[in-house]
Design a protein around this motif. Sequence first.
Motif, PDB file in Angstrom:
ATOM      1  N   LYS A   1       2.144  12.365   7.702  1.00 36.36           N
ATOM      2  CA  LYS A   1       1.279  11.616   8.609  1.00 36.36           C
ATOM      3  C   LYS A   1      -0.151  12.154   8.562  1.00 36.36           C
ATOM      4  N   PHE A   2      -1.109  11.253   8.741  1.00 38.89           N
ATOM      5  CA  PHE A   2      -2.507  11.655   8.850  1.00 38.89           C
ATOM      6  C   PHE A   2      -3.250  10.604   9.668  1.00 38.89           C
ATOM      7  N   VAL A   3      -4.490  10.884  10.011  1.00 38.71           N
ATOM      8  CA  VAL A   3      -5.259  10.018  10.905  1.00 38.71           C
ATOM      9  C   VAL A   3      -6.501   9.505  10.185  1.00 38.71           C
ATOM     10  N   ASP A   4      -6.808   8.201  10.352  1.00 39.37           N
ATOM     11  CA  ASP A   4      -8.012   7.651   9.729  1.00 39.37           C
ATOM     12  C   ASP A   4      -9.208   7.823  10.670  1.00 39.37           C
ATOM     13  N   ARG A   5     -10.377   7.316  10.263  1.00 39.39           N
ATOM     14  CA  ARG A   5     -11.605   7.514  11.035  1.00 39.39           C
ATOM     15  C   ARG A   5     -11.564   6.875  12.414  1.00 39.39           C
TER      16      ARG A   5
ATOM     17  N   THR B   1      -2.879   6.435  13.383  1.00 40.22           N
ATOM     18  CA  THR B   1      -1.941   7.289  12.658  1.00 40.22           C
ATOM     19  C   THR B   1      -1.391   6.516  11.457  1.00 40.22           C
ATOM     20  N   LEU B   2      -1.557   7.100  10.287  1.00 43.01           N
ATOM     21  CA  LEU B   2      -1.092   6.502   9.042  1.00 43.01           C
ATOM     22  C   LEU B   2      -0.013   7.393   8.437  1.00 43.01           C
TER      23      LEU B   2
ATOM     24  N   PRO C   1       0.809  -1.225   0.000  1.00 44.23           N
ATOM     25  CA  PRO C   1       0.000   0.000   0.000  1.00 44.23           C
ATOM     26  C   PRO C   1       0.842   1.274   0.000  1.00 44.23           C
ATOM     27  N   THR C   2       0.285   2.321  -0.595  1.00 43.53           N
ATOM     28  CA  THR C   2       0.954   3.628  -0.604  1.00 43.53           C
ATOM     29  C   THR C   2       1.003   4.215   0.798  1.00 43.53           C
ATOM     30  N   PHE C   3       0.001   3.936   1.627  1.00 47.89           N
ATOM     31  CA  PHE C   3       0.054   4.379   3.021  1.00 47.89           C
ATOM     32  C   PHE C   3      -0.158   3.177   3.943  1.00 47.89           C
ATOM     33  N   GLU C   4       0.505   3.240   5.094  1.00 50.58           N
ATOM     34  CA  GLU C   4       0.436   2.138   6.064  1.00 50.58           C
ATOM     35  C   GLU C   4       0.378   2.722   7.476  1.00 50.58           C
ATOM     36  N   PHE C   5       0.218   1.837   8.459  1.00 52.07           N
ATOM     37  CA  PHE C   5       0.264   2.285   9.849  1.00 52.07           C
ATOM     38  C   PHE C   5       1.642   2.860  10.161  1.00 52.07           C
ATOM     39  N   PHE C   6       1.642   3.888  10.981  1.00 53.03           N
ATOM     40  CA  PHE C   6       2.893   4.556  11.358  1.00 53.03           C
ATOM     41  C   PHE C   6       3.896   3.571  11.961  1.00 53.03           C
ATOM     42  N   GLU C   7       3.387   2.562  12.678  1.00 50.70           N
ATOM     43  CA  GLU C   7       4.267   1.611  13.364  1.00 50.70           C
ATOM     44  C   GLU C   7       5.213   0.876  12.404  1.00 50.70           C
ATOM     45  N   ILE C   8       4.827   0.768  11.152  1.00 51.24           N
ATOM     46  CA  ILE C   8       5.680   0.073  10.174  1.00 51.24           C
ATOM     47  C   ILE C   8       6.996   0.821   9.980  1.00 51.24           C
TER      48      ILE C   8
END
Length: 419
Positions: A67-71, A75-76, A45-52
């Motif tokens: 960084k951005f936040v999903d619903r 944190t992504l 994926p182009t975006f993933e969880f920050f932890e990755i």
Amino acid sequence: MNDKLLHTPEGVRDIYNHECERKLKIQSKLHHVMELHGFRDIQTPTFEFFEIFNQERGTVPQKDMYKFVDREGNTLVLRPDITPSIARCAAKYYKEEELPIRLCYMGSIFINNTSYQGKLKEFTQLGAELINDPSVNADAEMLALTIECLLETGLKEFQVEIGEAGFFYGLTKEAGFTKEEEAQLRNLIEEKNMFGVEELLSEKEISEELKKAFLTLPELFGSPERLLEAKNLTKNEKALKAIERLEEVYELLTLYGLEKYITFDLGMLSQYNYYTGIIFRAYTYGTGDIIASGGRYDNLVGQFGKAAPAIGIAILADQLMMALMRQKIEIETRGDNTLILYRKEWSKTAIALANQFRSQDMNVELINYEEEHTLEEYKEYCKRNSVGGILFFEKENLVEVINCQTGESNTARLSEILN
């Protein structure tokens, strides 16, 4: 109605027409070489969880990520690096595999770095990861793959500089550096800030021999003979094993016949802290940035649940294309489109002919002739868009065949073209 022309944000740009075609051609060439080495495609994926990509993984600093936040409040991040994503996939989908795993990819990475003023913040990267192979042969093959990829694009004058993270970490462990001191020293050496290195070393109670080894690191650059100098600097077992491995890698690269593209740089260190062994970067003239990089990361996959050694390469398509352009190395593109230009009454014939040509793997454009445009305007359109020729249906059963490059034209019967 707002007629304001919208532009792209800073650090990204549109790529279109001939430039886009050349970029796709370069990517195709690189991908083909990776296929020849047995690598198989993977997409993440182009975006993933920050932890990755967090600091513990040793990847890009948090401040340089988008960084951005999903619903759900997670944190992504837009991926700043693809290697951790591949490591995650290998741990998940190849958990039981013990033999070598060969994966290759193509995608964008995003670096939100304010120091990149005037430079791209979105890069197209093609890479390959060889997992489950700890051998020196794997190191040599991945270096050979990098060189072969660059040669395939037409590049001739470039160098791949090789370092060894294990040499540096062997010395820092002997010196008793903390993780913070190690990171600080790594940055100072990478920046060639020797005053800063001296100041940091003066605060540590270490032997003069060890201080000399650290201070000499940036000077250990050049031919394989520099490896012998490095061996004479220390008796540290880990550091010596790292140098011996580089010597073995060089011997193997001579078997590939690629040794002329290799230099060594033991002062080379990487912003990616997950590298544990050999690291490398490729440079050429025409761009001030690296065009390819890579290294061994034997602990990263294990952070996702599968203990597995690995080595990877990454080629920056945008920087490579810039270098090829500035070196005036031609990138062959297809300029063999044919334009079928027809008056409305000959629509059936024109469409039938286009279908026949396309079934023969020919690129065909169909345009209905409009009176407000002259034939000369259509010819100019073809020159702008690399269309090789025009078939102009103006009269029944007669076609004007126009060579857009030379301007020559002749008339042929439809039956002659269909045959």
